[in-house]
Scaffold this motif. Sequence first.
Motif, short mmCIF file in Angstrom:
data_model
loop_
_atom_site.label_atom_id
_atom_site.label_comp_id
_atom_site.label_asym_id
_atom_site.label_seq_id
_atom_site.Cartn_x
_atom_site.Cartn_y
_atom_site.Cartn_z
N GLY A 73 57.95 29.96 29.45
CA GLY A 73 58.58 30.25 28.17
C GLY A 73 58.63 29.03 27.26
N PRO A 75 60.97 27.35 23.77
CA PRO A 75 62.22 27.48 23.01
C PRO A 75 62.01 28.24 21.71
CG PRO A 75 61.85 25.20 23.67
CD PRO A 75 60.61 25.96 23.98
N LYS A 82 68.69 25.15 23.25
CA LYS A 82 67.31 25.16 23.76
C LYS A 82 67.16 26.06 24.98
CE LYS A 82 65.45 22.25 20.91
NZ LYS A 82 64.45 22.62 19.97
N ARG A 85 64.85 31.08 25.29
CA ARG A 85 63.40 30.91 25.35
C ARG A 85 62.71 32.25 25.15
NH1 ARG A 85 62.53 25.90 27.30
NH2 ARG A 85 60.42 26.16 28.08
N TYR A 87 59.54 34.39 26.47
CA TYR A 87 58.62 34.48 27.61
C TYR A 87 57.54 35.50 27.31
CZ TYR A 87 62.40 32.08 30.00
OH TYR A 87 63.37 31.18 30.35
#
Length: 146
Positions: A73, A75, A82, A85, A87
């Motif tokens: 992933g 950010p 952070k 994420r 994916y």
Amino acid sequence: MLAVVVIVGVLASAAQPLMLWAHKREQEYELRQALRTLRTALDDYHRAVREGRITVPAGDNGYPRDLRQLVDGVPLAGQPDKAKRLYFLRRLPRDPLADRQLPPELTWGLRSYDSPPDDPRPGNDVYDVHSRSEARAIDGSRYRDW
């Protein structure tokens, strides 16, 4: 009794090529599915960059640096945390024609954005993937050209 053994032997020898052919068809199906999955994930990553959901350095062409980035992933842009994420894959598919001892990311041949289609080479990013196998498919094409 001898006739029965001969008939069973003939039937078994006739079935073996069919079994090998069926196994090859199954591998080709798995390869097509894996290529489709990876290429869709690469396109989704690029689309997310174009839409501004992912921040990339200036001058970057918008493709991932490596295949692991699709699983690990990236950010989300504009998020102070952070930990959020985006994916693209749950797991990295492997090339079904490659050595089973290799990790999935090492089974694929990589093409960077800067390399020509007729001479794919790895580079700073992953624009496309291909099989490293030099074998030929049932239709006569090379797997690496798929």
